[in-house]
Design a protein around this motif. Structure first.
Motif, PDB file in Angstrom:
ATOM      1  N   PRO A   5     -10.695  49.300  19.136  1.00 56.21           N
ATOM      2  CA  PRO A   5     -11.296  48.303  18.257  1.00 56.21           C
ATOM      3  C   PRO A   5     -10.323  47.818  17.169  1.00 56.21           C
ATOM      4  CG  PRO A   5     -12.537  50.361  18.195  1.00 56.21           C
ATOM      5  CD  PRO A   5     -11.415  50.554  19.129  1.00 56.21           C
ATOM      6  N   SER A   9      -9.488  43.897  16.462  1.00 52.98           N
ATOM      7  CA  SER A   9      -9.790  43.239  15.196  1.00 52.98           C
ATOM      8  C   SER A   9      -8.546  42.684  14.512  1.00 52.98           C
ATOM      9  CB  SER A   9     -10.512  44.215  14.254  1.00 52.98           C
ATOM     10  OG  SER A   9      -9.604  45.219  13.872  1.00 52.98           O
ATOM     11  N   PRO A  12      -7.470  38.356  15.448  1.00 49.12           N
ATOM     12  CA  PRO A  12      -7.838  37.178  14.635  1.00 49.12           C
ATOM     13  C   PRO A  12      -7.108  37.153  13.299  1.00 49.12           C
ATOM     14  CG  PRO A  12      -9.747  38.567  15.095  1.00 49.12           C
ATOM     15  CD  PRO A  12      -8.609  39.175  15.812  1.00 49.12           C
ATOM     16  N   LEU A  13      -6.810  38.361  12.786  1.00 51.28           N
ATOM     17  CA  LEU A  13      -6.099  38.445  11.497  1.00 51.28           C
ATOM     18  C   LEU A  13      -4.713  37.818  11.623  1.00 51.28           C
ATOM     19  CD1 LEU A  13      -7.073  39.793   8.851  1.00 51.28           C
ATOM     20  CD2 LEU A  13      -5.436  41.603   9.342  1.00 51.28           C
ATOM     21  N   THR A  16      -5.122  34.081  11.876  1.00 51.24           N
ATOM     22  CA  THR A  16      -5.446  33.543  10.557  1.00 51.24           C
ATOM     23  C   THR A  16      -4.174  33.423   9.725  1.00 51.24           C
ATOM     24  OG1 THR A  16      -7.532  34.717  10.716  1.00 51.24           O
ATOM     25  CG2 THR A  16      -6.962  33.845   8.557  1.00 51.24           C
ATOM     26  N   ARG A  40       6.532   5.745 -10.039  1.00 52.46           N
ATOM     27  CA  ARG A  40       6.429   4.439 -10.694  1.00 52.46           C
ATOM     28  C   ARG A  40       6.990   3.310  -9.828  1.00 52.46           C
ATOM     29  NH1 ARG A  40       5.350   3.993 -15.945  1.00 52.46           N
ATOM     30  NH2 ARG A  40       4.823   5.887 -17.045  1.00 52.46           N
ATOM     31  N   ILE A  42       6.804   1.009  -7.100  1.00 50.67           N
ATOM     32  CA  ILE A  42       5.795   0.478  -6.198  1.00 50.67           C
ATOM     33  C   ILE A  42       6.454  -0.569  -5.308  1.00 50.67           C
ATOM     34  CG2 ILE A  42       3.547  -0.637  -6.061  1.00 50.67           C
ATOM     35  CD1 ILE A  42       3.308   0.171  -9.107  1.00 50.67           C
ATOM     36  N   PRO A  45       4.803  -6.004  -1.789  1.00 47.34           N
ATOM     37  CA  PRO A  45       4.561  -6.646  -0.500  1.00 47.34           C
ATOM     38  C   PRO A  45       5.000  -8.109  -0.510  1.00 47.34           C
ATOM     39  CG  PRO A  45       2.516  -6.407  -1.714  1.00 47.34           C
ATOM     40  CD  PRO A  45       3.581  -5.839  -2.574  1.00 47.34           C
ATOM     41  N   TYR A 148       3.921  -5.108 -12.496  1.00 49.05           N
ATOM     42  CA  TYR A 148       3.220  -3.991 -13.111  1.00 49.05           C
ATOM     43  C   TYR A 148       3.901  -3.491 -14.363  1.00 49.05           C
ATOM     44  CZ  TYR A 148       6.516  -1.019 -10.573  1.00 49.05           C
ATOM     45  OH  TYR A 148       7.646  -0.430 -10.073  1.00 49.05           O
TER      46      TYR A 148
ATOM     47  N   PRO B  58      -2.065  -0.888 -12.774  1.00 50.73           N
ATOM     48  CA  PRO B  58      -0.640  -0.756 -12.421  1.00 50.73           C
ATOM     49  C   PRO B  58       0.231  -0.110 -13.500  1.00 50.73           C
ATOM     50  CG  PRO B  58      -1.431  -2.969 -11.965  1.00 50.73           C
ATOM     51  CD  PRO B  58      -2.485  -2.296 -12.770  1.00 50.73           C
ATOM     52  N   VAL B  59      -0.191  -0.170 -14.751  1.00 51.23           N
ATOM     53  CA  VAL B  59       0.665   0.377 -15.810  1.00 51.23           C
ATOM     54  C   VAL B  59       0.168   1.734 -16.324  1.00 51.23           C
ATOM     55  CG1 VAL B  59       1.601  -1.819 -16.598  1.00 51.23           C
ATOM     56  CG2 VAL B  59      -0.556  -1.032 -17.516  1.00 51.23           C
ATOM     57  N   LEU B  72      -2.774  -5.399 -19.307  1.00 55.88           N
ATOM     58  CA  LEU B  72      -2.724  -5.891 -17.924  1.00 55.88           C
ATOM     59  C   LEU B  72      -4.060  -5.650 -17.223  1.00 55.88           C
ATOM     60  CD1 LEU B  72      -1.195  -7.135 -15.552  1.00 55.88           C
ATOM     61  CD2 LEU B  72      -0.238  -4.894 -15.056  1.00 55.88           C
ATOM     62  N   SER B  99      -2.848  -7.994  -1.567  1.00 57.62           N
ATOM     63  CA  SER B  99      -1.745  -8.860  -1.118  1.00 57.62           C
ATOM     64  C   SER B  99      -0.642  -8.940  -2.172  1.00 57.62           C
ATOM     65  CB  SER B  99      -2.267 -10.262  -0.793  1.00 57.62           C
ATOM     66  OG  SER B  99      -2.504 -10.988  -1.981  1.00 57.62           O
ATOM     67  N   LYS B 100      -0.986  -8.687  -3.424  1.00 59.67           N
ATOM     68  CA  LYS B 100       0.007  -8.764  -4.502  1.00 59.67           C
ATOM     69  C   LYS B 100       0.667  -7.421  -4.797  1.00 59.67           C
ATOM     70  CE  LYS B 100      -0.833 -13.071  -5.039  1.00 59.67           C
ATOM     71  NZ  LYS B 100       0.147 -14.013  -4.498  1.00 59.67           N
ATOM     72  N   TYR B 101      -0.122  -6.347  -4.716  1.00 61.32           N
ATOM     73  CA  TYR B 101       0.380  -5.024  -5.109  1.00 61.32           C
ATOM     74  C   TYR B 101       0.483  -4.036  -3.950  1.00 61.32           C
ATOM     75  CZ  TYR B 101      -0.139  -6.402  -9.996  1.00 61.32           C
ATOM     76  OH  TYR B 101       0.000  -7.039 -11.202  1.00 61.32           O
ATOM     77  N   ARG B 139     -15.897  41.728   8.545  1.00 61.38           N
ATOM     78  CA  ARG B 139     -15.017  42.881   8.742  1.00 61.38           C
ATOM     79  C   ARG B 139     -15.281  43.939   7.665  1.00 61.38           C
ATOM     80  NH1 ARG B 139     -10.096  40.492   8.501  1.00 61.38           N
ATOM     81  NH2 ARG B 139     -10.697  39.222  10.267  1.00 61.38           N
TER      82      ARG B 139
END
Lengths: 190, 149
Positions: A5, A9, A12-13, A16, A40, A42, A45, A148, B58-59, B72, B99-101, B139
């Motif tokens: 036993p 047992s 599984p230990l 884990t 900061r 960013i 796009p 920003y 954003p800030v 802002l 679209s901007k950020y 256990r």
């Protein structure tokens, strides 16, 4: 009899432990990757896309309509008088770029944001800035450019496409290399 | 009091039953319009606040546009309000900011692709934790039972 036993047992230990180690390793990887990134910074796009047009009331009277700048290379700089030291560092560089390239189809446009009229004008006098400069009191232009913080600078090619975005104080060398590439490349890219 | 005289059309002039009914209708419409004005404004304010709460300032550091006192953020709130008043939908406005950020501007990551990990990880962690706790307790109970025997 007592051994069997115990072996059953401990299995599984082990699993884990393996699972916990795998999860810990995954978390560590994410942390290592995440901590190397600047929270900061960013990614914009807007780079590669058409620059938003705007009408800017200028400090020295009149307005600037960006439609009139079509076919020119445009440097759009967002700044504020309280933005120290970055805006103070880059101000002479922007003026230098304007003086050097204005006769070659390049325009520098300053957009003052989150500021007040008097200190903004004092800033312009202090750095003897002569390129078109105006205030965006509602913040609509800056939001349209996904700004920003200040300073931020965008380089727009002759076709009106944003080719570069710079966050923080920009130097004349950084701008000159972008502008020269655009001047060499004709109407389009780099 | 002078009697109400019929006019040329044979209708009574002054505040007859028809005129007063008309007045009532005008009053009701006026009251409804007056009530609808602030209600619409309130509705727009609520929608604007809900949109602002979904956007990251954003800030700031992990603060929503709705909560931030930054200039802002205030300008963004104003813009949201203006766009709503101009008839734009909530989705159009959120899409405009994305679209901007970029998707960075969204406080909640979108539920798609690899980003599902962010949404599912807490539930998976909770289930895994529950399973580990359950097996540990089982256990422990088993070994204590054995000791008692």
């Amino acid at each position: 009899m007592a051994v069997a036993p115990q072996v059953k047992s401990s299995r599984p230990l082990v699993w884990t432990g393996v699972a916990a180690a795998a999860i810990a390793a995954a978390i560590l990887l994410v942390l290592v990757f995440g901590l190397q990134r600047d929270p900061r910074a960013i990614p914009s796009p807007l780079v590669g896309r058409q620059a938003p047009g705007f009408i800017l009331p200028l400090f020295d009277g009149g307005t600037l309509d960006t439609r009139a700048l079509h076919g020119k290379i445009v440097v759009v700089n967002f700044w504020a008088s309280w933005c120290f030291p970055a805006c103070y560092e880059e101000a002479p560089h922007l003026q230098r770029i304007w003086e050097r390239y204005r006769g070659r189809g390049v325009t520098v446009v300053g957009v003052n944001i989150q500021d007040q009229d008097k200190p903004a004008r004092e800033f312009l006098d202090r750095f003897r800035q002569t390129f078109p400069n105006g205030m965006d009191p509602s913040g609509k232009i800056s939001i349209d450019y996904g700004v920003y913080g200040v300073p931020e600078t965008f380089v727009v090619d002759r076709a009106g496409r944003i080719v570069a975005k710079h966050t923080g104080a920009v130097t004349k060398d950084q701008l000159a290399s972008k502008i020269e590439a655009l001047l060499r490349g004709g109407a389009g890219a780099p | 009091m002078a009697p109400v005289r019929p006019n040329d059309n044979g209708r009574a002039s002054g505040f007859g039953p028809r005129a007063s009914r008309r007045l009532c209708v005008i009053l009701v419409i006026t009251v409804l319009l007056l009530a609808a004005g602030p209600a619409t404004a309130k509705d727009l304010d609520a929608r604007a606040a809900a949109i602002a709460a979904r956007l990251r300032c954003p800030v700031c550091q992990n603060e929503s546009v709705a909560d931030s006192p930054a200039e802002l953020a205030a300008q963004m709130r104003m813009l949201i309000r203006e766009k709503l008043a101009a008839g734009e939908t909530d989705k159009q406005i959120v899409d405009y900011f994305v679209s901007k950020y970029g998707e960075w501007i969204l406080l909640e990551p979108p539920r798609r692709g690899l980003l599902w990990i962010v949404w599912l990880a807490p539930a998976v962690a909770l289930l895994a934790g529950g399973y580990i706790a359950r097996s540990y307790l089982r256990r422990a109970v088993r070994s204590s039972n054995k000791l008692e025997q």
